[in-house]
Design an enzyme around this catalytic site. Structure first.
Site, mmCIF file in Angstrom:
data_model
loop_
_atom_site.group_PDB
_atom_site.id
_atom_site.type_symbol
_atom_site.label_atom_id
_atom_site.label_comp_id
_atom_site.label_asym_id
_atom_site.label_seq_id
_atom_site.Cartn_x
_atom_site.Cartn_y
_atom_site.Cartn_z
ATOM 1 N N ILE A 14 0.828 -1.218 0.000
ATOM 2 C CA ILE A 14 0.000 0.000 0.000
ATOM 3 C C ILE A 14 0.859 1.264 0.000
ATOM 4 C CG2 ILE A 14 -1.781 1.285 1.284
ATOM 5 C CD1 ILE A 14 -2.741 -1.362 -0.047
ATOM 6 N N THR A 99 1.313 0.800 8.140
ATOM 7 C CA THR A 99 1.989 -0.399 8.648
ATOM 8 C C THR A 99 0.931 -1.496 8.823
ATOM 9 O OG1 THR A 99 1.767 0.298 10.950
ATOM 10 C CG2 THR A 99 3.785 0.962 9.804
ATOM 11 N N GLY A 209 -3.990 -14.527 -4.763
ATOM 12 C CA GLY A 209 -3.483 -13.457 -3.897
ATOM 13 C C GLY A 209 -4.577 -12.748 -3.114
ATOM 14 N N GLU A 212 -4.586 -14.732 2.463
ATOM 15 C CA GLU A 212 -3.253 -14.949 3.029
ATOM 16 C C GLU A 212 -3.001 -16.457 3.165
ATOM 17 O OE1 GLU A 212 -1.276 -12.368 4.298
ATOM 18 O OE2 GLU A 212 -2.738 -10.860 3.676
ATOM 19 N N LYS A 227 -13.656 -3.820 10.803
ATOM 20 C CA LYS A 227 -14.331 -2.773 10.021
ATOM 21 C C LYS A 227 -15.658 -2.391 10.683
ATOM 22 C CE LYS A 227 -11.907 -4.368 5.966
ATOM 23 N NZ LYS A 227 -11.863 -5.401 4.940
HETATM 24 N N1 LIG Z 1 -3.570 -4.649 0.871
HETATM 25 C C1 LIG Z 1 -4.790 -4.087 0.775
HETATM 26 O O1 LIG Z 1 -5.503 -4.222 -0.236
HETATM 27 C C2 LIG Z 1 -5.288 -3.228 1.911
HETATM 28 C C3 LIG Z 1 -6.544 -2.620 1.827
HETATM 29 C C4 LIG Z 1 -6.983 -1.787 2.873
HETATM 30 C C5 LIG Z 1 -6.167 -1.618 3.980
HETATM 31 N N2 LIG Z 1 -4.952 -2.239 4.046
HETATM 32 C C6 LIG Z 1 -4.106 -2.009 5.219
HETATM 33 O O2 LIG Z 1 -2.976 -1.232 4.835
HETATM 34 C C7 LIG Z 1 -1.869 -1.539 5.681
HETATM 35 C C8 LIG Z 1 -0.653 -1.887 4.835
HETATM 36 O O3 LIG Z 1 -0.939 -3.052 4.083
HETATM 37 P P1 LIG Z 1 0.137 -3.652 3.055
HETATM 38 O O4 LIG Z 1 -0.608 -4.627 2.230
HETATM 39 O O5 LIG Z 1 0.889 -2.557 2.409
HETATM 40 O O6 LIG Z 1 1.139 -4.422 4.065
HETATM 41 P P2 LIG Z 1 2.651 -4.830 3.783
HETATM 42 O O7 LIG Z 1 2.887 -5.020 2.327
HETATM 43 O O8 LIG Z 1 2.956 -5.939 4.729
HETATM 44 O O9 LIG Z 1 3.502 -3.536 4.228
HETATM 45 C C9 LIG Z 1 3.637 -3.129 5.542
HETATM 46 C C10 LIG Z 1 4.771 -2.133 5.622
HETATM 47 O O10 LIG Z 1 4.856 -1.668 6.970
HETATM 48 C C11 LIG Z 1 6.235 -1.690 7.346
HETATM 49 N N3 LIG Z 1 6.372 -1.755 8.803
HETATM 50 C C12 LIG Z 1 6.078 -2.760 9.642
HETATM 51 N N4 LIG Z 1 6.387 -2.420 10.912
HETATM 52 C C13 LIG Z 1 6.911 -1.172 10.852
HETATM 53 C C14 LIG Z 1 7.445 -0.287 11.817
HETATM 54 N N5 LIG Z 1 7.508 -0.595 13.122
HETATM 55 N N6 LIG Z 1 7.902 0.920 11.402
HETATM 56 C C15 LIG Z 1 7.868 1.265 10.080
HETATM 57 N N7 LIG Z 1 7.374 0.453 9.114
HETATM 58 C C16 LIG Z 1 6.900 -0.748 9.513
HETATM 59 C C17 LIG Z 1 6.821 -2.898 6.639
HETATM 60 O O11 LIG Z 1 8.230 -2.812 6.605
HETATM 61 P P3 LIG Z 1 9.132 -3.862 5.806
HETATM 62 O O12 LIG Z 1 8.912 -3.563 4.349
HETATM 63 O O13 LIG Z 1 10.523 -3.546 6.239
HETATM 64 O O14 LIG Z 1 8.658 -5.215 6.222
HETATM 65 C C18 LIG Z 1 6.148 -2.730 5.270
HETATM 66 O O15 LIG Z 1 6.874 -1.819 4.495
HETATM 67 C C19 LIG Z 1 -2.339 -2.672 6.596
HETATM 68 O O16 LIG Z 1 -2.705 -2.138 7.837
HETATM 69 C C20 LIG Z 1 -3.525 -3.254 5.853
HETATM 70 O O17 LIG Z 1 -4.464 -3.866 6.714
HETATM 71 C C21 LIG Z 1 -4.499 -3.024 3.037
#
Ligand SMILES: NC(=O)c1ccc[n+]([C@@H]2O[C@H](COP(=O)([O-])OP(=O)(O)OC[C@H]3O[C@@H](n4cnc5c(N)ncnc54)[C@H](OP(=O)(O)O)[C@@H]3O)[C@@H](O)[C@H]2O)c1
Length: 347
Positions: A14, A99, A209, A212, A227
């Site tokens: 994201i 995050t 995809g 999970e 939600k």
């Molecule tokens: N994917 C979707 O379609 C979707 C839709 C709506 C909402 N969301 C929400 O959006 C958020 C992000 O989702 P995502 O799919 O992008 O997850 P992701 O790909 O796992 O990315 C998470 C990011 O957060 C970083 N992170 C973790 N702990 C951290 C910390 N302490 N300090 C700084 N950075 C940290 C990770 O670092 P590293 O890269 O170093 O591991 C990674 O870059 C989640 O809360 C998810 O529920 C996602």
């Protein structure tokens, strides 16, 4: 021209999608909104926080991460080992916090958001943990510091549900809502309606995809509960705890049950619902919250929402039934919700 300086904490699917979106739309946003958005800070877990007061070159940051380099290799930036230290040492107008969602204690997002709001930064997020477990606290903290805490993307990604209810339905008394708020389970139930069994449908969702490797949060209804809690807090002003939501997932549903429902011209869906209930004297209203499989007639707009699509039907005194249908996941879709919130902070 108004300059908006962003710090982006979380640079995964994201975070990177959002960075690409503001890069692609930079000229359009300048022309149509009179805003010049720059990214001054970026953080992930592995490399910590980088900052450049004149703005980071987004293609370079994206390239670094795609080539498995470290963010700290970006030339001429200040660097801190953690996002918290970086946020503490610097400022920006808005923190975009993406995050991972943690529904136990909302960390690390909660600490990032508390710090940013206390420093007078707006916070925009897609992270469901802090929004589900502590929306009221964060909204109060934002108000105390004269800034906003916005979370459009936490429910149905960029499909504008929260802003539609808060702004488009301003003045209406919302007394109930029902929705399909989890795309993974809707995909599985749609596949089962086409004749697949649960195990096949789940494997297919994982291969595409949508689910999970550990699908528990989706199939047991926890994601939909999160939600539901967010909508309870934002729309009804009720801070519910997760255990106050009646929850049942989809793992016990058989293909035979789904076929029986189909044969009656009905559909089985995992429905999240919130309903205000009068407690007897007709005055005080309790909020009933549920996430559970439900059998819907085909006349119900939610019955025909298939695949990963999400939908929410809102019932209010002035508009008895409004249904919003749209994507509930995806990096561009979620990025759209974040962008709309960023522009709303600016307005
Ligand atoms: N994917 C979707 O379609 C979707 C839709 C709506 C909402 N969301 C929400 O959006 C958020 C992000 O989702 P995502 O799919 O992008 O997850 P992701 O790909 O796992 O990315 C998470 C990011 O957060 C970083 N992170 C973790 N702990 C951290 C910390 N302490 N300090 C700084 N950075 C940290 C990770 O670092 P590293 O890269 O170093 O591991 C990674 O870059 C989640 O809360 C998810 O529920 C996602």
């Amino acid at each position: 021209m108004k300059h908006i300086r962003l710090s982006l904490v979380g640079f995964g699917v994201i975070g990177q999608g959002f960075a690409e979106l503001i890069l692609t739309k930079h000229g359009f946003l300048k022309r149509h909104y009179g805003v010049d958005i720059s990214l001054v800070g970026v953080a992930n877990a592995r490399h910590g926080f980088i900052y450049h007061q004149d703005g980071l070159h987004i293609p370079t940051v994206l390239q670094l991460v795609k080539e498995k380099g470290s963010l700290s290799d970006y030339p001429g930036v200040k660097h801190w080992d953690s996002a918290l230290e970086g946020l503490q040492a610097n400022s920006a107008d808005i923190l975009v916090e993406v995050t991972p969602t943690n529904l136990r204690d909302a960390e690390p997002g909660m600490s990032h958001m508390r710090l940013a709001l206390s420093k007078g930064m707006h916070v925009v997020t897609a992270n469901k943990g802090p929004a589900a477990l502590a929306a009221s606290e964060l909204i109060a903290l934002a108000s105390q510091h004269g800034v906003q805490f916005r979370m459009e993307s936490t429910v149905m990604a960029g499909t504008p549900v929260i802003s539609t209810i808060q702004e488009g339905l301003a003045g209406a008394q919302v007394f109930a809502m029902r929705g399909i708020l989890n795309g993974t389970t809707n995909y599985i139930l749609s596949a089962m309606a086409e004749g697949h069994d649960y195990v096949e449908a789940l494997a297919d969702a994982q291969a595409k995809g949508y689910a999970e490797t550990d699908p528990t949060a989706d199939v047991e209804g926890y994601d939909a509960v999160a939600k539901t809690l967010i909508l309870a807090a934002l729309i009804f002003g009720h801070s519910l705890k997760p255990e106050q939501v009646v929850r049942e997932g989809i793992t016990k549903i058989s293909r035979q049950q789904i076929q029986m429902v189909n044969d009656q011209d009905k559909r089985m869906k995992l429905i999240a619902s919130l309903r205000l209930k009068s407690d007897g004297d007709g005055q005080k209203k309790n909020l009933e919250a549920r996430v559970e499989p439900a059998v819907l007639p085909l006349t119900d707009p939610l019955a025909r929402v298939d695949g990963v699509t999400n939908a929410l039907t809102i019932h209010s005194d002035t508009l008895p039934e409004v249904t919003i249908i749209g994507p509930g996941a995806g990096s561009k879709q979620t990025g759209q919700g974040l962008l709309a919130d960023v522009l709303a902070c600016f307005r």
